[in-house]
Design a protein around this motif. Structure first.
Motif, PDB file in Angstrom:
ATOM      1  N   GLY A 130       0.676  -1.236  -0.008  1.00 50.72           N
ATOM      2  CA  GLY A 130       0.091  -0.063   0.028  1.00 50.72           C
ATOM      3  C   GLY A 130       0.872   1.113   0.161  1.00 50.72           C
ATOM      4  N   HIS A 131       1.921   1.100   0.915  1.00 49.27           N
ATOM      5  CA  HIS A 131       2.891   2.460   0.760  1.00 49.27           C
ATOM      6  C   HIS A 131       3.532   2.566  -0.547  1.00 49.27           C
ATOM      7  N   GLU A 132       3.951   1.436  -1.377  1.00 46.67           N
ATOM      8  CA  GLU A 132       4.708   1.789  -2.293  1.00 46.67           C
ATOM      9  C   GLU A 132       3.934   2.197  -3.699  1.00 46.67           C
ATOM     10  N   ALA A 134       1.135   3.954  -3.088  1.00 44.73           N
ATOM     11  CA  ALA A 134       0.883   5.380  -2.869  1.00 44.73           C
ATOM     12  C   ALA A 134       2.142   6.179  -3.583  1.00 44.73           C
ATOM     13  N   HIS A 135       3.188   5.765  -3.465  1.00 46.20           N
ATOM     14  CA  HIS A 135       4.470   6.572  -3.874  1.00 46.20           C
ATOM     15  C   HIS A 135       4.115   6.635  -5.347  1.00 46.20           C
ATOM     16  N   VAL A 136       3.421   5.560  -5.973  1.00 48.86           N
ATOM     17  CA  VAL A 136       3.305   5.734  -7.473  1.00 48.86           C
ATOM     18  C   VAL A 136       2.010   6.576  -7.967  1.00 48.86           C
ATOM     19  N   PHE A 195       6.937  13.040   1.265  1.00 45.77           N
ATOM     20  CA  PHE A 195       6.648  11.874   0.545  1.00 45.77           C
ATOM     21  C   PHE A 195       6.368  10.671   1.332  1.00 45.77           C
ATOM     22  N   GLU A 196       7.407  10.432   2.296  1.00 47.25           N
ATOM     23  CA  GLU A 196       7.122   9.265   3.058  1.00 47.25           C
ATOM     24  C   GLU A 196       5.863   9.557   3.832  1.00 47.25           C
ATOM     25  N   ARG A 197       5.495  10.679   4.469  1.00 45.53           N
ATOM     26  CA  ARG A 197       4.362  10.785   5.267  1.00 45.53           C
ATOM     27  C   ARG A 197       3.215  10.641   4.341  1.00 45.53           C
ATOM     28  N   THR A 241      15.881   3.254   1.514  1.00 46.84           N
ATOM     29  CA  THR A 241      14.999   4.131   0.490  1.00 46.84           C
ATOM     30  C   THR A 241      13.931   4.852   1.100  1.00 46.84           C
ATOM     31  N   HIS A 242      13.325   4.131   2.130  1.00 46.77           N
ATOM     32  CA  HIS A 242      12.193   4.890   2.956  1.00 46.77           C
ATOM     33  C   HIS A 242      12.600   5.268   4.497  1.00 46.77           C
ATOM     34  N   PRO A 243      13.271   6.222   4.630  1.00 49.16           N
ATOM     35  CA  PRO A 243      13.678   6.475   5.933  1.00 49.16           C
ATOM     36  C   PRO A 243      12.810   6.555   6.837  1.00 49.16           C
TER      37      PRO A 243
HETATM   38 ZN   LIG Z   1       8.335   5.301   1.089  1.00 51.57          ZN
END
Ligand SMILES: [Zn+2]
Length: 479
Positions: A130-132, A134-136, A195-197, A241-243
């Protein structure tokens, strides 16, 4: 043109640590990237190029249609309720014990087997997907690439390096990832955090809308962070890559606290996929021992019993495998995973007719399963029913002409029938889908000379040959 600077940068990133193996990587043409972000078409082209490298040249790519089908089913279930359901997604699995997942440009999402095995529940696994996703959907990669030439390209380059490194787990390539990504992340920490948030927030909503347990997200990320503290210099690759920050986890926990509690059971698919991976790693005897332990710990664990039967088959203990499979079939809910294994055991016993019967029956029960369809065509080819395989595969190609596995099966079936023109014609399509036009053209030329094609077939071969030659010419002109 971004192509050259990007290639140059990639070589710089590669040159940072000690000597590196030469990685021949044909960088895609990014086209016009004057806009503030990478266009969706350019993004897809880059993604396609990388994914081809992975699928055809990366030994770590997990060529397992069953596991891939499962990860795609779960991924598409999430993407369908994500922020942009119209985007195309393609999920794939990389055989790598490290905890990692990554989104490439264009909606290609890779998952390491280590991550799938480390998740304790399906919701935990889904939270990373789901997180990945969302990045897309939030177009983060495009924004990063389009933002600022230098740091953007550094990010892009380290992304490529990370992907290329997936093929060889040497310390050298790990160092390259670390160097590349540390630089990239450092130079744009500002919006990486934002972006992470955003990916967390959007990913969490997606998880909720898909009916999964939202608590899976903070629990999994928390474990990832704990493992970082335990192995200071060996943090899960994912975190490079995803701190991950304490603040991020607290944020997830706060959101989750206000959401209703939902108990979600893991799907059989999730459990069988993991058992299959366990059965396939390490030495066969070790895999057998591991799964025997699991069966001993919980005698009702169907997936463990399935994994054990698989591990036994892999260890060459076919009769024991059949024995375990018999117990499993007597008690477990019907599943395509069980049927493909049953067929594999029959094939190992040199009984393709029984494999074909098993798969035909299973296909009536699970008509949507692609893995069953591939397995049936394979068993038919081995069992003297290549003509049936040709008919079945052709029907599937009508609706899924971009599936290279189908073309490969068609080519094999036709070779078995001695139809050389058709064999090489189908092989040409495999190469087209691999992005290798010269090899495809060569196959069509062989098809032309094979001498067993009728007038209609030969005209079709000629037409396709002209089309591909034209396409090759255009590609070379663009470069
Ligand atoms: Zn991420």
């Amino acid at each position: 043109m971004m192509r050259r600077p990007l290639a140059l940068l990639l070589s710089l990133v590669l040159a940072l640590p000690a000597p590196l193996p030469v990685l021949a990587f044909d960088l895609p043409d990014l086209g016009d990237v004057a806009a503030s972000e990478l266009s969706p078409a350019a993004e897809r082209r880059i993604g396609e190029q990388i994914i081809r490298e992975i699928r055809w040249r990366d030994a770590a790519y997990l060529d397992d249609p069953e596991v891939e089908e499962y990860v795609n089913r779960l991924g598409h279930r999430l993407a369908a309720v994500g922020n942009n359901a119209s985007l195309d997604f393609d999920f794939f699995v990389v055989r790598d014990p490290s905890l990692n997942a990554f989104a490439l440009p264009g909606g290609y999402i890779g998952v390491h087997t280590g991550l799938l095995l480390a998740a304790e529940t399906e919701s935990e696994f889904a939270s990373v997907l789901g997180h990945e996703i969302a990045h897309v959907t939030q177009r983060h990669i495009a924004q990063i690439v389009g933002k600022q030439s230098q740091s953007a390209m550094l990010m892009m380059a380290s992304l490529l390096v990370a992907v290329l490194a997936a093929r060889s787990n040497s310390d050298v390539s790990q160092a390259a990832i670390a160097a590349g990504q540390a630089g990239a992340i450092q130079s744009q920490l500002g919006y990486t955090r934002a972006f992470e948030r955003e990916a967390d927030r959007v990913g969490l909503d997606t998880l909720d809308r898909a009916g999964l347990d939202v608590r899976g997200m903070p629990s999994f990320f928390e474990r990832l962070q704990r493992s970082t503290r335990m192995y200071e210099n060996n943090a899960p690759a994912y975190l490079r890559t995803h701190p991950l920050t304490t603040e991020r986890i607290a944020d997830m926990e706060n959101r989750v606290a206000s959401m209703p509690f939902r108990q979600v059971l893991d799907s059989d698919d999730f459990r069988y996929a993991r058992a299959k991976l366990r059965a396939s790693v390490g030495q066969p005897a070790d895999a057998v021992r591991d799964l025997e332990d699991r069966v001993a710990r919980d005698g009702r664990d169907d997936a463990a019993l399935y994994g054990l039967a698989r591990a036994l088959l892999r260890a060459g203990r076919t009769a024991d495998a059949a024995d375990r499979l018999g117990s499993l079939r007597a008690r477990a809910a019907p599943s395509p995973w069980i049927e493909t294994l049953a067929a594999e055991i029959s094939l190992a016993r040199r009984d393709p007719s029984s494999a074909i019967r098993t798969l035909e029956t299973a296909q009536q029960r699970f008509p949507a399963s692609r893995s069953l369809a591939y397995a049936l065509a394979d068993a038919q080819i081995r069992g003297g029913q290549a003509a049936q395989a040709v008919a079945g595969v052709r029907r599937m190609i009508d609706t899924r002409s971009a599936d290279p596995r189908l073309w490969q099966l068609l080519s094999r079936a036709q070779a078995e029938l001695g139809q050389r023109t058709e064999q090489h014609r189908a092989q040409a399509e495999v190469y087209v889908l691999r992005g290798s036009l010269p090899a495809a053209i060569e196959q069509l030329e062989i098809a032309r000379r094979a001498g067993d094609g009728d007038f209609y077939t030969l005209s079709a071969v000629d037409a396709r040959l002209r089309e591909l030659q034209q396409r090759l010419l255009e590609e070379r002109r663009e470069r």
